[in-house]
Design an enzyme around this catalytic site. Sequence first.
Site, PDB file in Angstrom:
ATOM      1  N   GLY A 207       0.677  -1.347   0.038  1.00  0.00           N
ATOM      2  CA  GLY A 207      -0.002   0.015  -0.116  1.00  0.00           C
ATOM      3  C   GLY A 207       0.816   1.315   0.068  1.00  0.00           C
ATOM      4  O   GLY A 207       1.979   1.406   0.144  1.00  0.00           O
ATOM      5  N   PRO A 209       2.748   4.768   1.191  1.00  0.00           N
ATOM      6  CA  PRO A 209       3.576   5.110   2.607  1.00  0.00           C
ATOM      7  C   PRO A 209       2.565   5.678   3.360  1.00  0.00           C
ATOM      8  O   PRO A 209       1.678   6.304   3.040  1.00  0.00           O
ATOM      9  CB  PRO A 209       4.575   6.022   1.930  1.00  0.00           C
ATOM     10  CG  PRO A 209       4.522   5.863   0.434  1.00  0.00           C
ATOM     11  CD  PRO A 209       3.362   5.471  -0.050  1.00  0.00           C
ATOM     12  N   GLY A 210       2.899   5.479   4.757  1.00  0.00           N
ATOM     13  CA  GLY A 210       2.321   5.982   5.981  1.00  0.00           C
ATOM     14  C   GLY A 210       0.862   5.498   6.230  1.00  0.00           C
ATOM     15  O   GLY A 210       0.426   5.872   6.882  1.00  0.00           O
ATOM     16  N   THR A 211       0.483   4.324   5.802  1.00  0.00           N
ATOM     17  CA  THR A 211      -0.728   3.759   6.064  1.00  0.00           C
ATOM     18  C   THR A 211      -0.644   2.494   7.194  1.00  0.00           C
ATOM     19  O   THR A 211      -1.778   1.994   7.594  1.00  0.00           O
ATOM     20  CB  THR A 211      -1.427   2.874   4.886  1.00  0.00           C
ATOM     21  OG1 THR A 211      -0.248   1.874   4.301  1.00  0.00           O
ATOM     22  CG2 THR A 211      -1.481   3.860   3.592  1.00  0.00           C
ATOM     23  N   THR A 214       4.224  -1.131   8.686  1.00  0.00           N
ATOM     24  CA  THR A 214       5.118  -1.626   9.748  1.00  0.00           C
ATOM     25  C   THR A 214       4.465  -1.826  11.078  1.00  0.00           C
ATOM     26  O   THR A 214       5.127  -2.511  11.946  1.00  0.00           O
ATOM     27  CB  THR A 214       6.246  -0.503   9.746  1.00  0.00           C
ATOM     28  OG1 THR A 214       6.867  -0.493   8.351  1.00  0.00           O
ATOM     29  CG2 THR A 214       7.508  -0.945  10.608  1.00  0.00           C
ATOM     30  N   HIS A 429      -8.315  35.056  -9.879  1.00  0.00           N
ATOM     31  CA  HIS A 429      -8.046  33.621 -10.114  1.00  0.00           C
ATOM     32  C   HIS A 429      -8.623  32.725  -9.343  1.00  0.00           C
ATOM     33  O   HIS A 429      -9.272  31.714  -9.692  1.00  0.00           O
ATOM     34  CB  HIS A 429      -6.571  33.526 -10.041  1.00  0.00           C
ATOM     35  CG  HIS A 429      -5.891  32.300 -10.616  1.00  0.00           C
ATOM     36  ND1 HIS A 429      -5.479  32.017 -11.813  1.00  0.00           N
ATOM     37  CD2 HIS A 429      -5.815  30.882  -9.953  1.00  0.00           C
ATOM     38  CE1 HIS A 429      -5.182  30.948 -11.924  1.00  0.00           C
ATOM     39  NE2 HIS A 429      -5.246  30.004 -10.826  1.00  0.00           N
ATOM     40  N   GLU A 430      -8.429  32.886  -8.056  1.00  0.00           N
ATOM     41  CA  GLU A 430      -9.193  31.782  -6.991  1.00  0.00           C
ATOM     42  C   GLU A 430     -10.621  32.043  -7.134  1.00  0.00           C
ATOM     43  O   GLU A 430     -11.048  30.942  -6.886  1.00  0.00           O
ATOM     44  CB  GLU A 430      -8.554  32.272  -5.785  1.00  0.00           C
ATOM     45  CG  GLU A 430      -7.117  32.035  -5.662  1.00  0.00           C
ATOM     46  CD  GLU A 430      -6.575  30.409  -6.008  1.00  0.00           C
ATOM     47  OE1 GLU A 430      -7.263  29.692  -6.046  1.00  0.00           O
ATOM     48  OE2 GLU A 430      -5.156  30.539  -6.388  1.00  0.00           O
ATOM     49  N   ASP A 505      -2.365  24.736 -13.159  1.00  0.00           N
ATOM     50  CA  ASP A 505      -3.804  24.255 -13.436  1.00  0.00           C
ATOM     51  C   ASP A 505      -3.735  23.552 -14.754  1.00  0.00           C
ATOM     52  O   ASP A 505      -4.369  22.593 -15.202  1.00  0.00           O
ATOM     53  CB  ASP A 505      -4.744  25.624 -13.470  1.00  0.00           C
ATOM     54  CG  ASP A 505      -4.977  26.394 -12.208  1.00  0.00           C
ATOM     55  OD1 ASP A 505      -4.651  25.638 -11.094  1.00  0.00           O
ATOM     56  OD2 ASP A 505      -4.928  27.575 -11.951  1.00  0.00           O
TER      57      ASP A 505
END
Length: 854
Positions: A207, A209-211, A214, A429-430, A505
Amino acid sequence: MNRKTVFRNVLLVAVVLLVIYAFSYFSNDTRDFKTVDTSVAISQLDAKNVASAQIDDREQQVRLWLKNGNDATDGKTQILAKYPASASEQIFDKVEGAGADKFNTTVTQESWLTSILLFVLPMIILFGIFFFVMNRMQGGGGRGGVMGFGKSKAKQLTKDMPKTTFADVAGADEAVEELYEIKDFLQNPARYQALGAKIPRGVLLYGPPGTGKTLLARAVAGEAGVPFFTISGSDFVEMFVGVGASRVRDMFEQAKQNSPCIIFVDEIDAVGRQRGAGLGGGHDEREQTLNQLLVEMDGFGDRTGIILIAATNRPDILDPALLRPGRFDRQIPVGAPDLAGRRAILRVHSQGKPIDPNADLEGLAKRTVGMSGADLANVINEAALLTARENGTVITEASLEESVDRVVGGPRRKSRIISEHEKKITAYHEGGHTLAAWAMPDIEPVYKVTILARGRTGGHAMTVPEDDKGLMTRSEMIARLVMAMGGRAAEELVFHEPTTGASSDIDMATKIARAMVTEYGMSAKLGAVRYGQEGGDPFLGRSMGVQSDYSHEIAREIDEEVRNLIEAAHTEAWAILNEYRDALDLIATELLERETLTRKDLEKILAGVEKRPRITAFNDFGGRTPSDRPPVKTPRELAIERGETWPEPAAAPVLVKAGAPNSGVPNGGVPNNGGLPNNGNQGPSNGYAQPSYPQPSAPQQTPQPGTPDYGAPAGWSAPGWPPRENPSPTYPGQQSGGYTGGQNPTPPNQSQGQYGQPQHGQPQPDQGQYGQPHPGQQAYPEQPHPGRRYPAQPDYPVQYPDGGPFADPNRGNPSGENQWQSPTPEQPQTPPPHHSAEDDGPSTARWDGPDGSR
């Protein structure tokens, strides 16, 4: 090297030098003699002031014991003088004529042992220095000291190490259940062996990283109760040829001596990468190590009682021989948590921290779609650091909100000074992104828009999904194209020229449009064909140096289709902004005054904006006319139409201990075997109970007369045709009931959504990276049965002696309330794909401002 080690080494060297000095001092028998010039010694001999003398021929020195001391000898009566080898006869004559009472001559000869030591000792010192340096380079040489290059570096966990259990793991309930079965097999093998079951030889956790891959392995180590060895995949690769294979052999020999045991290999892709021919005909050391690993996992020798658990975030590059059953029998996807998983993870990481009671962790879990457990832990930690920076005592909602923005977009650039004109361009723009997204019917509403510079962006607009999704339609992807082009359209509409701020964008829009054309088959001109298959040399990253699998004419058509999609989205965004120009000006004005607007503010500003119709310019089905017949309704919709109350999901799955009465049928449930006669078993042999129906509304199943007309030619038959009327037997992990209409459930051990195989056209930005690693896995869909209703709650009465991995009521819940729920039809199992203008936000879509960088 720490301070204690330095002090110990210095002390050892000082002791050795002190011993050498003491030995040389006490072994010197001339320390009581005064060394004088040769002329002084000759004058004393000529003056016959010598009582006795000794000539040391090898040392070329003469010792004199004087009768009387004088000024020349500083009053000493024992003097020592050196002389050259050519003057030996003269010195002897002088001593003989001095009238001494006695004199002696000593001739020292070397022994054979001394000669050998003088020759061997320097070599011993040189070899000692060499081995010391090599020992330092190898980090201690592993087991066996200096000569232990080929020994395994696997470390065995001891009881003194911090213990992690399954109760410390949140957001990965399916993986916990799969791994818990291995722990239960090791502790209670009798009931599995009675059924002829064999323990899985290997388990692969894969999966992003970080899930928590380990962390799951540490939980297995804390729960298994057997020796647990851990090693990294890079520990097999060293500077010497053959060291990797030797360490693999030694690791399994070490494991056999401690059988039964578990070996955990972290980042196995370092040694398990797919084999290839190699560049230039060279030899890759990893291949030799991988071959030895394949033999040890399932070769000619016996490997009983050894379970190999491996973790990787690159299953697509692993060798197929490593992934086959018999080596890795079980492949467990560990993906990003869903909404319930994020709730549990936030509860775990917020435990022990002073969180404001008014802080909305539920809303935080909804806003962090796609974040992994490590990201959520970082969010809580950043909020605590921000609170400490402001000298606060309680983590507030504002700190949590700011921490999410820091994790997603980076820290704020408070020192950046921009002109009023550039600030106005950023606001429009935003505002263009926000208004375009607000008017499109198939995109999540904008959660926040800001013109504050953060990280590498000058501003951004975030969209947050209302719930977890795993599929994306063509109209939804076009809506994202419209939102992406909203900023560029606003610049052209208001300022009559574009800026460099829309570069990110354009990049995001190009990625989406090209994926629609080449990966998802959403172009009517090119059809449902995948262009650009993944492949290539594994040593070149599978993508470099590989030619396209389509012609130049197709490449030109792909470019035209991508451009047409982006142009259509650009035109739609322009039309929206031109129609609601007043709303665009109002958003820009509010952003210039307040810098940040939330969804509540936008709902007031954009109250008059109506949803646009779906874009149908690309819905060309050719000669295939879509049907006007609506899709079938779900059991929930049918129940609501009948006026029945749909039952709420249960709080937790039923976990029945071994030996409990009525373990096969939950209390209050109706045994359901699909209308088939009972064979006398209390429950299915795989440990999963049949779904139960809430009484009294359980449907009565009636046989359907006759055989349905499937449209096959008269007299035509084939193996398996026509399909059987009775449902096929279920498999572990499948639901016994199916959706009305024949939608197949997900096969067992198959990931959904972002890190699994897509279903029914599911979008996959990087399908190969976290796809199903084993090409030979097959799905066994269940045949729908007429009249069967989907159960309210899947029921898994797994008979574990200790109650199972979820028996602890406080698991992942500091408050003590057990809120774990197994997936239901209303609760998707996977997070939706990210909708990000720069494709680097872990949870939300961000449309950056015109700072020219992203």
